[in-house]
Design a protein around this motif. Structure first.
Motif, PDB file in Angstrom:
ATOM      1  N   ALA A   1       0.838  -1.211   0.000  1.00  0.00           N
ATOM      2  CA  ALA A   1       0.000   0.000   0.000  1.00  0.00           C
ATOM      3  C   ALA A   1       0.870   1.257   0.000  1.00  0.00           C
ATOM      4  CB  ALA A   1      -0.883  -0.001   1.252  1.00  0.00           C
ATOM      5  N   PRO A   2       0.370   2.346  -0.606  1.00  0.00           N
ATOM      6  CA  PRO A   2       1.109   3.608  -0.499  1.00  0.00           C
ATOM      7  C   PRO A   2       1.165   4.048   0.962  1.00  0.00           C
ATOM      8  CG  PRO A   2      -1.047   3.957  -1.518  1.00  0.00           C
ATOM      9  CD  PRO A   2      -0.887   2.478  -1.355  1.00  0.00           C
ATOM     10  N   MET A   3       2.231   4.774   1.297  1.00  0.00           N
ATOM     11  CA  MET A   3       2.452   5.119   2.711  1.00  0.00           C
ATOM     12  C   MET A   3       2.433   6.629   2.893  1.00  0.00           C
ATOM     13  SD  MET A   3       5.788   2.672   3.076  1.00  0.00           S
ATOM     14  CE  MET A   3       6.555   3.404   1.658  1.00  0.00           C
ATOM     15  N   VAL A   4       1.737   7.078   3.947  1.00  0.00           N
ATOM     16  CA  VAL A   4       1.853   8.485   4.319  1.00  0.00           C
ATOM     17  C   VAL A   4       2.482   8.526   5.714  1.00  0.00           C
ATOM     18  CG1 VAL A   4      -0.624   8.582   4.995  1.00  0.00           C
ATOM     19  CG2 VAL A   4       0.670  10.687   4.666  1.00  0.00           C
ATOM     20  N   PHE A   5       3.675   9.125   5.772  1.00  0.00           N
ATOM     21  CA  PHE A   5       4.383   9.281   7.044  1.00  0.00           C
ATOM     22  C   PHE A   5       4.114  10.697   7.552  1.00  0.00           C
ATOM     23  CE2 PHE A   5       7.035   6.401   4.475  1.00  0.00           C
ATOM     24  CZ  PHE A   5       7.193   5.329   5.337  1.00  0.00           C
ATOM     25  N   ILE A   6       3.852  10.809   8.855  1.00  0.00           N
ATOM     26  CA  ILE A   6       3.642  12.141   9.440  1.00  0.00           C
ATOM     27  C   ILE A   6       4.431  12.205  10.741  1.00  0.00           C
ATOM     28  CG2 ILE A   6       1.936  13.857  10.194  1.00  0.00           C
ATOM     29  CD1 ILE A   6      -0.223  12.130   8.791  1.00  0.00           C
TER      30      ILE A   6
ATOM     31  N   LYS B   1       5.101   3.339  -2.895  1.00  0.00           N
ATOM     32  CA  LYS B   1       5.009   4.796  -2.993  1.00  0.00           C
ATOM     33  C   LYS B   1       4.878   5.376  -1.576  1.00  0.00           C
ATOM     34  CE  LYS B   1       1.088   7.017  -4.401  1.00  0.00           C
ATOM     35  NZ  LYS B   1      -0.032   7.448  -5.222  1.00  0.00           N
ATOM     36  N   GLY B   2       5.588   6.472  -1.300  1.00  0.00           N
ATOM     37  CA  GLY B   2       5.496   7.055   0.036  1.00  0.00           C
ATOM     38  C   GLY B   2       5.653   8.559   0.022  1.00  0.00           C
ATOM     39  N   ILE B   3       5.015   9.208   0.992  1.00  0.00           N
ATOM     40  CA  ILE B   3       5.173  10.653   1.142  1.00  0.00           C
ATOM     41  C   ILE B   3       5.316  10.951   2.633  1.00  0.00           C
ATOM     42  CG2 ILE B   3       2.633  11.054   1.092  1.00  0.00           C
ATOM     43  CD1 ILE B   3       3.402  13.721  -0.448  1.00  0.00           C
TER      44      ILE B   3
ATOM     45  N   PHE C   1       9.109   8.373  -3.675  1.00  0.00           N
ATOM     46  CA  PHE C   1       9.081   8.924  -2.311  1.00  0.00           C
ATOM     47  C   PHE C   1       9.239  10.443  -2.368  1.00  0.00           C
ATOM     48  CE2 PHE C   1      11.509  10.523   1.383  1.00  0.00           C
ATOM     49  CZ  PHE C   1      10.543  10.302   2.353  1.00  0.00           C
ATOM     50  N   LYS C   2       8.414  11.127  -1.567  1.00  0.00           N
ATOM     51  CA  LYS C   2       8.474  12.585  -1.555  1.00  0.00           C
ATOM     52  C   LYS C   2       8.519  13.080  -0.109  1.00  0.00           C
ATOM     53  CE  LYS C   2       5.986  16.334  -3.830  1.00  0.00           C
ATOM     54  NZ  LYS C   2       7.097  17.247  -3.648  1.00  0.00           N
ATOM     55  N   PHE C   3       9.330  14.104   0.109  1.00  0.00           N
ATOM     56  CA  PHE C   3       9.465  14.709   1.446  1.00  0.00           C
ATOM     57  C   PHE C   3       8.816  16.094   1.422  1.00  0.00           C
ATOM     58  CE2 PHE C   3      12.351  17.348   4.263  1.00  0.00           C
ATOM     59  CZ  PHE C   3      11.812  16.886   5.455  1.00  0.00           C
ATOM     60  N   VAL C   4       7.886  16.320   2.355  1.00  0.00           N
ATOM     61  CA  VAL C   4       7.181  17.602   2.396  1.00  0.00           C
ATOM     62  C   VAL C   4       7.317  18.218   3.794  1.00  0.00           C
ATOM     63  CG1 VAL C   4       4.964  18.783   2.032  1.00  0.00           C
ATOM     64  CG2 VAL C   4       5.484  16.693   0.754  1.00  0.00           C
ATOM     65  N   PRO C   5       8.321  19.063   4.002  1.00  0.00           N
ATOM     66  CA  PRO C   5       8.399  19.753   5.294  1.00  0.00           C
ATOM     67  C   PRO C   5       7.367  20.878   5.338  1.00  0.00           C
ATOM     68  CG  PRO C   5      10.255  20.384   3.876  1.00  0.00           C
ATOM     69  CD  PRO C   5       9.413  19.416   3.083  1.00  0.00           C
ATOM     70  N   ALA C   6       6.792  21.106   6.517  1.00  0.00           N
ATOM     71  CA  ALA C   6       5.788  22.174   6.661  1.00  0.00           C
ATOM     72  C   ALA C   6       6.142  23.031   7.869  1.00  0.00           C
ATOM     73  CB  ALA C   6       4.404  21.557   6.843  1.00  0.00           C
ATOM     74  N   LEU C   7       6.146  24.338   7.674  1.00  0.00           N
ATOM     75  CA  LEU C   7       6.425  25.262   8.789  1.00  0.00           C
ATOM     76  C   LEU C   7       5.092  25.755   9.356  1.00  0.00           C
ATOM     77  CD1 LEU C   7       9.326  27.540   7.443  1.00  0.00           C
ATOM     78  CD2 LEU C   7       9.428  25.209   8.322  1.00  0.00           C
ATOM     79  N   ALA C   8       4.886  25.524  10.641  1.00  0.00           N
ATOM     80  CA  ALA C   8       3.626  25.945  11.264  1.00  0.00           C
ATOM     81  C   ALA C   8       3.587  27.457  11.432  1.00  0.00           C
ATOM     82  CB  ALA C   8       3.461  25.255  12.608  1.00  0.00           C
ATOM     83  N   GLN C   9       4.702  28.035  11.859  1.00  0.00           N
ATOM     84  CA  GLN C   9       4.730  29.488  12.107  1.00  0.00           C
ATOM     85  C   GLN C   9       6.035  30.068  11.589  1.00  0.00           C
ATOM     86  OE1 GLN C   9       4.394  29.101  16.349  1.00  0.00           O
ATOM     87  NE2 GLN C   9       2.232  29.610  16.320  1.00  0.00           N
ATOM     88  N   PRO C  10       6.153  30.261  10.265  1.00  0.00           N
ATOM     89  CA  PRO C  10       7.405  30.823   9.752  1.00  0.00           C
ATOM     90  C   PRO C  10       7.687  32.164  10.419  1.00  0.00           C
ATOM     91  CG  PRO C  10       5.897  30.256   7.959  1.00  0.00           C
ATOM     92  CD  PRO C  10       5.144  30.072   9.224  1.00  0.00           C
ATOM     93  N   GLU C  11       8.986  32.447  10.626  1.00  0.00           N
ATOM     94  CA  GLU C  11       9.348  33.721  11.272  1.00  0.00           C
ATOM     95  C   GLU C  11       9.669  34.751  10.209  1.00  0.00           C
ATOM     96  OE1 GLU C  11      12.582  32.530  13.791  1.00  0.00           O
ATOM     97  OE2 GLU C  11      11.206  31.778  15.334  1.00  0.00           O
ATOM     98  N   ASP C  12       9.594  36.033  10.591  1.00  0.00           N
ATOM     99  CA  ASP C  12       9.974  37.090   9.657  1.00  0.00           C
ATOM    100  C   ASP C  12      11.362  36.783   9.137  1.00  0.00           C
ATOM    101  OD1 ASP C  12       7.633  38.288  10.189  1.00  0.00           O
ATOM    102  OD2 ASP C  12       8.435  39.796  11.579  1.00  0.00           O
TER     103      ASP C  12
ATOM    104  N   ALA D   1      -7.947   6.356   0.432  1.00  0.00           N
ATOM    105  CA  ALA D   1      -8.315   5.298   1.385  1.00  0.00           C
ATOM    106  C   ALA D   1      -7.370   4.097   1.317  1.00  0.00           C
ATOM    107  CB  ALA D   1      -9.748   4.846   1.128  1.00  0.00           C
ATOM    108  N   GLU D   2      -6.583   4.032   0.244  1.00  0.00           N
ATOM    109  CA  GLU D   2      -5.648   2.904   0.084  1.00  0.00           C
ATOM    110  C   GLU D   2      -4.373   3.076   0.912  1.00  0.00           C
ATOM    111  OE1 GLU D   2      -6.488   0.305  -1.853  1.00  0.00           O
ATOM    112  OE2 GLU D   2      -8.367   1.428  -2.024  1.00  0.00           O
ATOM    113  N   TYR D   3      -4.132   4.308   1.384  1.00  0.00           N
ATOM    114  CA  TYR D   3      -2.869   4.595   2.074  1.00  0.00           C
ATOM    115  C   TYR D   3      -2.807   3.904   3.433  1.00  0.00           C
ATOM    116  CZ  TYR D   3      -1.076   8.237  -1.065  1.00  0.00           C
ATOM    117  OH  TYR D   3      -0.547   8.908  -2.137  1.00  0.00           O
ATOM    118  N   GLU D   4      -1.555   3.683   3.877  1.00  0.00           N
ATOM    119  CA  GLU D   4      -1.325   3.320   5.282  1.00  0.00           C
ATOM    120  C   GLU D   4      -0.654   4.516   5.935  1.00  0.00           C
ATOM    121  OE1 GLU D   4      -0.572  -1.506   4.844  1.00  0.00           O
ATOM    122  OE2 GLU D   4       1.122  -0.181   5.203  1.00  0.00           O
ATOM    123  N   GLY D   5      -1.042   4.804   7.179  1.00  0.00           N
ATOM    124  CA  GLY D   5      -0.471   5.947   7.891  1.00  0.00           C
ATOM    125  C   GLY D   5       0.563   5.494   8.907  1.00  0.00           C
TER     126      GLY D   5
END
Ligand SMILES: Cc1cc2nc3c(=O)[nH]c(=O)nc-3n(C[C@H](O)[C@H](O)[C@H](O)COP(=O)(O)OP(=O)(O)OC[C@H]3O[C@@H](n4cnc5c(N)ncnc54)[C@H](O)[C@@H]3O)c2cc1C
Length: 339
Positions: A208-213, A237-239, A266-277, A303-307
């Motif tokens: 199954a495709p994978m979603v890592f968090i 496949k993974g993200i 495979f894809k890496f998606v970093p996310a910033l919750a509160q970017p600074e000035d 719905a096919e993904y595994e978390g």
């Protein structure tokens, strides 16, 4: 106190011990390791064992951790059972081979201002043989200002192919007993006792495709699993969505870009919750769980993904909800809460 016998798994091990201590600590003294995240305070509820004979009723502090079936079966928190009488207990067979390792700290790297990576060299010829995703317990000795020795769980971050050392990624918890030790007392060259491996968090055997968090130091077991994916030439496949506060809190981007090159799909998606000035950033912004929700909403096969989730309990709870809302069944969602 007289000597007491502890029979484990109908004679698989028989210990003769000094009574008076807690069952958890007594077993540890005799090299039988039961996982415990809170160091024996009855908070984490991890150190459950079945007591067939020799202990009284559960204490009030144990009650919130036991359901009716467990109570009927004689499950107890081993940190709360005092060793006073001969005991017959049952523990998962997979805990019997868990060992303690005296490691030398080979390297400490500051990944951010409050996250360090430790490289702990295993004793010569001692391979831990862990499953990627598992964790070890790190024993912080008593230091000036601490209430005493404590054990805390840390996920293994290193490449499983590296049999010589175990790497951990540790975030400082203000006022935390173990992390204060790591950040203020522990130095390269020091020796530390770790025991393991423990835990059920691991990659399933499906395609199954994978979603890592993950958030912050929650990257640790996911990094280990990604090494394993490379080593086994797994083509799933993974993200990986990695949530941090601001750009200064982001780390291991280069390693993740290497995984993108080594693992097709495979894809890496970093996310910033509160970017600074002044943060020079054109990637994802917002709570990592919102970024995941937005991504899954656009996937026809969501719905096919595994978390696979790792981080603080709050982040995990929010992520589980996002995955469930996207149609991913509960039994396809795996996580380790860093609590
Ligand atoms: C299976 C598992 C794997 C883990 N893996 C990692 C890992 O790879 N990296 C990592 O950094 N941590 C990890 N943890 C968390 C780690 O075990 C400790 O809980 C954490 O480092 C705090 O320990 P401490 O002794 O410094 O704090 P403590 O002295 O235990 O706690 C001090 C205070 O801080 C609170 N607190 C404890 N932990 C946190 C937290 N995470 N955030 C906010 N407040 C907290 C406590 O409730 C307490 O009030 C993992 C936990 C589990 C259960």
């Amino acid at each position: 106190m007289s000597m007491i016998t502890i029979d484990i798994n109908s004679g698989a091990r028989k210990l003769t011990v000094q009574g008076g201590g807690s069952l958890l600590e007594t077993l540890r003294t005799h090299k039988v390791f039961i996982p415990s995240a809170c160091g024996g305070q009855g908070i984490c509820g991890y150190c459950k064992v079945k007591v067939l004979e020799g202990a009284g009723s559960p204490l009030p502090v144990e009650e919130p951790h036991l359901d009716d079936a467990e109570r009927a079966e004689g499950i107890r928190l081993s940190c709360q059972v005092k060793v006073r009488n001969n005991l017959k207990i049952r523990i998962p067979a997979k805990l019997l081979p868990v060992k303690e390792y005296a490691c030398r700290c080979e390297r400490i790297k500051n990944l951010t201002c409050d996250i360090k990576e430790l490289r702990l060299r295993l004793p010569e010829g001692k391979d831990m043989n862990f499953i990627p995703g598992q964790y070890v317990q790190f024993r912080a000795p008593r230091y000036n200002g601490s209430p005493g020795e404590v054990s805390r769980a840390y996920s293994i971050a290193s490449d499983p192919a590296d049999a010589e050392a175990i790497e951990l990624i540790i975030r400082r918890v203000p006022g935390g007993i173990c992390t204060t030790y790591v950040f203020e007392h522990f130095k390269e060259g020091d020796e530390v006792l770790i025991n393991g491996p423990y835990g059920e968090f691991r990659l399933s055997g499906t395609s199954a495709p994978m979603v890592f968090i993950a958030g912050g130091s929650g990257i640790a077991p996911i990094k280990c699993i990604l090494h394993h994916v490379v080593n086994t030439e797994n083509t799933r496949k993974g993200i990986f969505f990695f949530g941090v506060r601001a750009l200064k809190d982001l780390f291991m981007s280069e390693e993740m870009r290497q995984f993108e090159k080594a693992i097709s799909g495979f894809k890496f998606v970093p996310a910033l919750a509160q970017p600074e000035d002044g943060d020079d950033w054109n990637g994802a912004v917002g709570r990592v769980t919102d970024v995941v929700a937005e991504y899954l909403a656009k996937q026809p096969d969501a719905a096919e993904y595994e978390g696979y989730l790792c981080g603080s309990p709050g982040m995990i709870d929010a992520a589980v909800k996002v995955l469930a809302d996207a149609g991913i069944a509960e039994d396809r969602i795996y996580y380790d809460k860093f609590s």
